[in-house]
Design an enzyme around this catalytic site. Structure first.
Site, PDB file in Angstrom:
ATOM      1  CG  HIS A 124      71.754 -47.499  26.822  1.00  0.00           C
ATOM      2  ND1 HIS A 124      72.585 -48.571  27.052  1.00  0.00           N
ATOM      3  CD2 HIS A 124      72.080 -46.571  27.763  1.00  0.00           C
ATOM      4  CE1 HIS A 124      73.364 -48.298  28.091  1.00  0.00           C
ATOM      5  NE2 HIS A 124      73.086 -47.097  28.536  1.00  0.00           N
ATOM      6  CG  ASP A 201      66.049 -50.106  27.170  1.00  0.00           C
ATOM      7  OD1 ASP A 201      65.741 -50.003  28.375  1.00  0.00           O
ATOM      8  OD2 ASP A 201      67.152 -49.749  26.720  1.00  0.00           O
ATOM      9  CD  GLN A 204      66.936 -43.298  31.362  1.00  0.00           C
ATOM     10  OE1 GLN A 204      66.347 -42.516  32.119  1.00  0.00           O
ATOM     11  NE2 GLN A 204      68.194 -43.639  31.540  1.00  0.00           N
ATOM     12  CE  LYS A 227      69.482 -46.713  33.651  1.00  0.00           C
ATOM     13  NZ  LYS A 227      70.543 -45.694  33.610  1.00  0.00           N
ATOM     14  CB  CYS A 365      75.638 -45.918  26.838  1.00  0.00           C
ATOM     15  SG  CYS A 365      76.785 -46.013  28.210  1.00  0.00           S
TER      16      CYS A 365
HETATM   17  N1  PMP Z   1      68.650 -48.657  28.353  1.00  0.00           N
HETATM   18  C1  PMP Z   1      68.569 -47.357  28.624  1.00  0.00           C
HETATM   19  C2  PMP Z   1      67.629 -46.502  27.832  1.00  0.00           C
HETATM   20  C3  PMP Z   1      69.340 -46.817  29.655  1.00  0.00           C
HETATM   21  O1  PMP Z   1      69.274 -45.510  29.915  1.00  0.00           O
HETATM   22  C4  PMP Z   1      70.220 -47.650  30.386  1.00  0.00           C
HETATM   23  C5  PMP Z   1      71.079 -47.113  31.505  1.00  0.00           C
HETATM   24  N2  PMP Z   1      71.828 -45.969  31.174  1.00  0.00           N
HETATM   25  C6  PMP Z   1      70.259 -48.998  30.054  1.00  0.00           C
HETATM   26  C7  PMP Z   1      69.470 -49.471  29.040  1.00  0.00           C
HETATM   27  C8  PMP Z   1      71.139 -49.954  30.784  1.00  0.00           C
HETATM   28  O2  PMP Z   1      70.734 -50.086  32.082  1.00  0.00           O
HETATM   29  P1  PMP Z   1      71.660 -50.784  33.167  1.00  0.00           P
HETATM   30  O3  PMP Z   1      73.002 -50.126  33.053  1.00  0.00           O
HETATM   31  O4  PMP Z   1      70.983 -50.495  34.444  1.00  0.00           O
HETATM   32  O5  PMP Z   1      71.697 -52.234  32.830  1.00  0.00           O
END
Ligand code: PMP
Length: 407
Positions: A124, A201, A204, A227, A365
């Protein structure tokens, strides 16, 4: 396979019971944000009605109650991820802030010119851009673990990337764009054999998989509360105490100091050193309630059920002519990315919305993932344990309708 009473579970989530464009809502955008159960709503309301106050500094009753709820949530997080100590769990706004905290606190201190940072092709942007900023500032170099066309990381290539200049490995546990579950334990073992720390990270992974940071042996683990059935603005950055102690604070301000003079500030110990200013108290208490909720259900049965939904959706969607499923890794979380021939994903999303079906359309993203598959975007349906087979049927029927409209 444990029995999963989805209708009973759905009753815990008030937001699911509404109509959108005259149709019952089918919420299939859980990878963006999951929904919150009644328990979390009630806990947040109780805090606002009875406990709202600043923490730590106050000697008065309300402040003590807020502090104890906030620190209670930290202990719930500790148990949820099996950290050794609660002070290893830093409250942050989400995975993005958690990763940026490590970039600033660890990266800016320990990475120098010519050093290397290893990430993966399926990250991401939250786990790409901070490291790029660091590389630019320090004259360091970003190296990327490639993946195959199923969306699986190539571990031999990963191992070959590591060398004495590698300062950190930062990889996702589960890909938000593809659903791939990465072999984190193996990735950590390979890095640790060379003395390299690993950031995971976990944005997910936390809503689906049991997380045991001691078993994974990762050095950092980042989570977003929104999430995993908690409120926005909640999240956790886990770090091993010995590493966090060697790091610089991310932000300066109140509550993160032991003493301040104009000549010198002495920082507070963990976790306060990394929690400058008034934190998102209500949100983090809500995250604690989300963990209570997750502890109250049979998570293994929930996971098995999600996997059943994923299998069913993959089968249904793959059998529609013109639909291409992107991401076919052997081990996946309940995320299904797809394209429809001759239809832009945004148009798919818009037509599905008219049917009351919420999905995500775009690059998620994760633009490098799109570049790998030579597509601008995908449509993505992502399931939680409160989704149903009937919703998958509606998704499939709506996609068939999209194809009709466009051909
Ligand atoms: N890493 C991953 C794999 C994600 O899916 C996301 C959220 N789409 C993020 C990081 C970022 O998370 P947040 O927007 O809650 O900071």
């Amino acid at each position: 396979l444990g029995h999963w009473d989805v209708e009973r579970i759905r009753r815990d989530f008030p937001v699911l019971h509404q109509t959108v464009n005259g149709k019952p809502l089918a919420y299939l955008d859980n990878a963006a944000s999951s929904q919150v159960p009644q328990l979390v709503i009630e806990r947040g309301t109780r805090y606002l009605r009875e406990e709202h106050s600043n923490i730590h500094r106050g000697v008065h009753y309300l402040s003590q109650r807020a502090t104890s709820a906030y620190e209670g949530a930290r202990e719930k997080v500790r148990r949820f991820i099996n950290a050794r100590e609660a002070r290893e769990c830093i409250f942050v706004r989400g995975a993005t802030e958690g990763i940026n905290l490590v970039m600033h606190g660890y990266g800016r201190k320990f990475v120098g010119p010519g050093d290397e940072i290893v990430i993966s092709e399926m990250e991401h942007h939250a786990n790409i851009v901070p490291w790029q900023m660091l590389c630019e500032e320090k004259g360091a170099r970003l190296r990327v673990i490639p993946m195959n066309d199923a969306g699986e990381l190539l571990l031999d290539e990963y191992e070959a990337l590591l060398n004495e200049r590698t300062k950190i490995v930062a990889v996702t546990h589960v890909s938000n764009a593809l659903g791939t579950v990465n072999p984190i334990k193996e990735i950590v073992r390979i890095a640790h054999a060379r003395g390299i720390p690993v950031l995971v990270d976990g944005a997910q992974a936390a809503p689906h998989l049991p997380i045991d940071v001691q078993d994974l042996d990762c050095d950092f683990y980042a989570i977003s509360g929104h999430k995993m059935f908690g409120p926005t603005g909640s999240g956790v950055l886990y770090g091993k105490a010995e590493l966090l102690e060697r790091m610089n604070p991310f932000m300066g301000g109140g509550d993160m100091i032991r003493s301040v003079t104009f000549e010198r500030t002495i920082y507070a110990g963990l976790p306060n050193k990394f929690e400058a200013g008034t934190p998102a108290i209500a949100s983090q208490i809500g995250l604690g309630a989300a963990i209570d909720y997750l502890n109250s259900i049979d998570r293994a049965a929930a996971y098995a059920y999600e996997q059943e939904l994923l299998r069913y959706a993959t089968e249904r969607l793959s059998s529609i002519e013109g639909v291409r499923v992107i991401g076919t890794a052997r081990e996946k979380a309940s995320v299904i990315s797809f394209t429809v021939e001759n239809v832009h994903p945004h148009d798919i999303g818009t037509i599905l919305d008219q049917e009351g079906i919420a999905i995500r359309a775009g690059h998620h993203c994760a633009q490098p993932v799109m570049q790998h598959f030579k597509i601008p975007a995908t449509a993505r349906a992502s399931f939680a344990f409160y989704n149903t087979k009937e919703e998958v049927d509606r998704l499939a029927a709506a996609i068939e309708k999209v194809i009709e409209v466009f051909n």
